[in-house]
Design a protein around this motif. Structure first.
Motif, PDB file in Angstrom:
ATOM      1  N   UNK A 148       0.807  -1.302  -0.009  1.00 37.50           N
ATOM      2  CA  UNK A 148      -0.050   0.036  -0.045  1.00 37.50           C
ATOM      3  C   UNK A 148       0.622   1.125  -0.132  1.00 37.50           C
ATOM      4  N   UNK A 149       2.273   1.139  -0.204  1.00 33.59           N
ATOM      5  CA  UNK A 149       3.040   2.202   0.035  1.00 33.59           C
ATOM      6  C   UNK A 149       4.258   1.802  -0.817  1.00 33.59           C
ATOM      7  N   UNK A 273      -7.093   1.682   2.855  1.00 28.89           N
ATOM      8  CA  UNK A 273      -5.525   1.320   2.709  1.00 28.89           C
ATOM      9  C   UNK A 273      -5.312   0.143   3.820  1.00 28.89           C
ATOM     10  N   UNK A 274      -3.996   0.325   4.321  1.00 26.98           N
ATOM     11  CA  UNK A 274      -3.548  -0.693   5.106  1.00 26.98           C
ATOM     12  C   UNK A 274      -3.308  -0.131   6.787  1.00 26.98           C
ATOM     13  N   UNK A 275      -2.875  -1.042   7.548  1.00 25.46           N
ATOM     14  CA  UNK A 275      -2.752  -0.395   9.057  1.00 25.46           C
ATOM     15  C   UNK A 275      -1.142   0.058   8.807  1.00 25.46           C
ATOM     16  N   UNK A 322      -9.922  -1.240   8.210  1.00 26.98           N
ATOM     17  CA  UNK A 322     -10.122  -0.354   9.188  1.00 26.98           C
ATOM     18  C   UNK A 322     -11.644  -0.580   9.724  1.00 26.98           C
ATOM     19  N   UNK A 323     -12.053  -0.250  11.054  1.00 27.30           N
ATOM     20  CA  UNK A 323     -13.130  -0.429  11.248  1.00 27.30           C
ATOM     21  C   UNK A 323     -14.328   0.476  10.683  1.00 27.30           C
ATOM     22  N   UNK A 324     -13.628   1.782  10.437  1.00 27.42           N
ATOM     23  CA  UNK A 324     -14.553   2.640   9.750  1.00 27.42           C
ATOM     24  C   UNK A 324     -15.054   2.199   8.394  1.00 27.42           C
ATOM     25  N   UNK A 355     -10.978  -7.380   5.998  1.00 21.99           N
ATOM     26  CA  UNK A 355     -12.110  -7.325   7.096  1.00 21.99           C
ATOM     27  C   UNK A 355     -11.252  -7.548   8.509  1.00 21.99           C
ATOM     28  N   UNK A 356     -10.475  -6.899   8.881  1.00 25.14           N
ATOM     29  CA  UNK A 356      -9.463  -7.149  10.080  1.00 25.14           C
ATOM     30  C   UNK A 356     -10.173  -6.609  11.284  1.00 25.14           C
ATOM     31  N   UNK A 357     -10.462  -5.422  11.342  1.00 26.78           N
ATOM     32  CA  UNK A 357     -11.137  -4.816  12.464  1.00 26.78           C
ATOM     33  C   UNK A 357     -12.655  -4.774  12.476  1.00 26.78           C
TER      34      UNK A 357
END
Length: 537
Positions: A148-149, A273-275, A322-324, A355-357
């Motif tokens: 993602x970067x 994106x990603x954490x 992300x959860x949002x 679907x992590x958070x």
């Protein structure tokens, strides 16, 4: 149909993992499908009427794995090119880049993958000036492990003059994110020759086959690869033996996705994106950064896409970490169900990648809406735990809630396992182990459930309920393994001890306890056609 699919083969003298017979030792394959499974004594009746008898010599036969989220060309480039995933420090990475550039003086562009500054003592990526010096001023595109970067050289920026005006570009700073990253990625992959792309795709498919993987879900898209890359891969899979490819094209233009031969306008259609890159979209800011990430799609856009896909018979799907972002997808799909009816939405089997958070509410919504969670257990193995990247980014409390596989299964959410390769390597048994021995104990699932998610779950995620198990009538996608004692492992030790008793009637699987050796693939077969045989076996 190939000549190999027309042959009838009897496999005997091993262990066949089949719900049709938990004690099966033999299997007949005919016309690319499983024709029979059963006992050694009953196999005698078939021996004289088949074209070939395979003596398993005690080996284990299982359904072939399905990797439900792969970037095939990028995986091949990581296998054949510059791979920094094992670099132990910034200095180590720099030396590998220098050596790689010197070894390839004719390459017009250098491409690599896998750096992770969070694991390095220096805790920073290479600067543009450092990369310019290491590469002699040539274009270089080097993705972070989460893809993602990326860090790049000045020469690559010069190929995309507009990049300096795009979101995600900060003069003098690395890495590039967002639109700026997407622009340099497109330029980098466009610079590859067709020969380089095909070689990478062949390398990835061969490697997958050597690991007992029979099907790959390719997640392409205009911000990820290119149309030529996507269609070239689908053509290659049709013309050469190897794992089958199911294509997803991440585009809001559903007509374009259909024209390219995609099963769905899905996959990495980015809601966020990603954490690792601080771009996953959160309700609350990161613990180690002032931002709360980036939202790429809102609920209204999700609704419009899900309605359009459902009405046209395509799968919809979204990348949401992300959860949002997850909540935006849930809200959008629920609004689509209110327009079209819940039954139509559930029948379409739309997907959410990563679907992590998740919260208890979003888990319940996945179950209600029939959403498949296409997840990557190796993420937890790589970045979970009290001292991992997740805890750095989110704090320990939020990090412990990530990737709740047990809660998803209890709620009845369909699971499909994958690697997101090259983000984490193709490694199916390692993936099953990562889910069964999750770093957060309450999220663990049984080995059997994890194995099912990595075999039958991948087929169900593409709308097929008749595959992924070795039962009569199913496609003959299977792998033969050298493995140790077969057991039944569950998160609760009392269940594990009881279910190793043969009287339980539950087919066993290899012992995946951390530290134990993983099974070795001896042969992989797709639709009755052998696509891999381990040398000297």
């Amino acid at each position: 149909m190939s000549v190999y699919e027309d042959r009838t083969v009897l496999l005997r003298g091993g262990e066949v993992h089949s719900p049709a017979d938990p004690f099966a030792t033999a299997m007949v394959v005919e016309r690319g499908h499983v024709a029979w499974v059963g006992s050694e004594g009953a196999a005698d009746a078939f021996a004289s009427g088949v074209d070939e008898v395979v003596d398993l010599d005690g080996a284990l036969v299982t359904p072939a794995f399905v990797d439900a989220h792969v970037h095939t060309t990028a995986t091949g480039l990581a296998l054949t090119g510059l791979d920094l995933s094992s670099a132990a420090s910034l200095a180590d990475a720099a030396e590998r880049i220098r050596a790689y550039a010197e070894a390839r003086p004719e390459d017009r562009i250098l491409i690599g993958h896998g750096w992770d500054a969070a694991r390095w003592p220096e805790r920073r990526p290479l600067t543009r000036a450092e990369l310019d010096a290491l590469t002699g001023g040539r274009p270089l595109y080097l993705t972070r492990i989460d893809v993602h970067s990326a860090v790049v050289t000045t020469a690559l920026l010069d190929l995309v003059p507009s990049v300096r005006a795009l979101d995600g570009f900060h003069d003098g700073q690395q890495p590039l994110t967002g639109a700026a990253h997407h622009a340099v990625r497109a330029a980098s992959y466009a610079a590859l020759s067709p020969r380089q792309r095909t070689e990478a795709q062949r390398a990835a498919r061969h490697h997958a086959a050597s690991l007992g993987i029979g099907t790959l879900h390719e997640c392409g898209g205009p911000e990820i690869s290119s149309e030529d890359d996507f269609t070239g891969l689908l053509d290659l899979a049709r013309s050469e033996p190897g794992p089958r490819i199911v294509g997803y094209w991440a585009d809001l233009d559903i007509d374009r996705a259909r024209a390219l031969g995609a099963l769905g306008a899905a996959g990495d259609l980015f809601a966020d994106g990603s954490l690792g890159s601080h771009t996953a979209c959160l309700h609350e800011p990161y613990a180690d950064h002032s931002s709360a990430g980036v939202a790429h799609l809102d609920a209204a856009a999700v609704t419009a896409h899900v309605v359009a896909c459902t009405e046209s018979g395509l799968q919809a799907g979204f990348h949401a970490i992300g959860d949002a972002a997850v909540d935006a997808v849930v809200e959008g799909v629920r609004a689509a169900s209110e327009k079209l009816g819940l039954a139509r939405i559930r029948a379409a089997r739309h997907r959410v990648e990563h679907a992590e958070m998740l919260t208890p509410e979003s888990v319940a919504a996945f179950a209600e809406l029939g959403l498949t969670a296409s997840v990557q257990p190796a993420f937890d193995a790589y970045w979970g735990g009290e001292d991992g990247m997740y805890a750095d980014r989110l704090g320990a409390e939020r990090a412990r809630a990530l990737n709740p596989y047990a809660a998803l299964l209890r709620a009845g959410v369909p699971l499909a396992f994958g690697s997101d390769s090259p983000v984490t390597p193709l490694d199916p048994w390692g993936t099953v182990r990562a889910a069964a021995f999750h770093r957060t104990p309450e999220h663990r699932v049984s080995v059997r459930a994890a194995f099912t998610a990595h075999t039958r779950g991948g087929w169900r995620a593409v709308g097929r309920d008749d595959a992924g198990t070795l039962v009569p009538g199913a496609p003959a996608d299977y792998a033969i393994w050298r493995a140790g004692e077969l057991v039944v492992q569950a998160p609760d030790d009392r269940v594990a001890r009881w279910s190793t008793d043969p009287r339980s009637g539950t087919p066993g699987l290899p012992d995946l306890t951390p530290g134990s050796a993983l099974p070795v693939c001896l042969r992989t077969v797709v639709s009755g056609q052998t696509v891999f045989v381990r040398p000297n076996e």
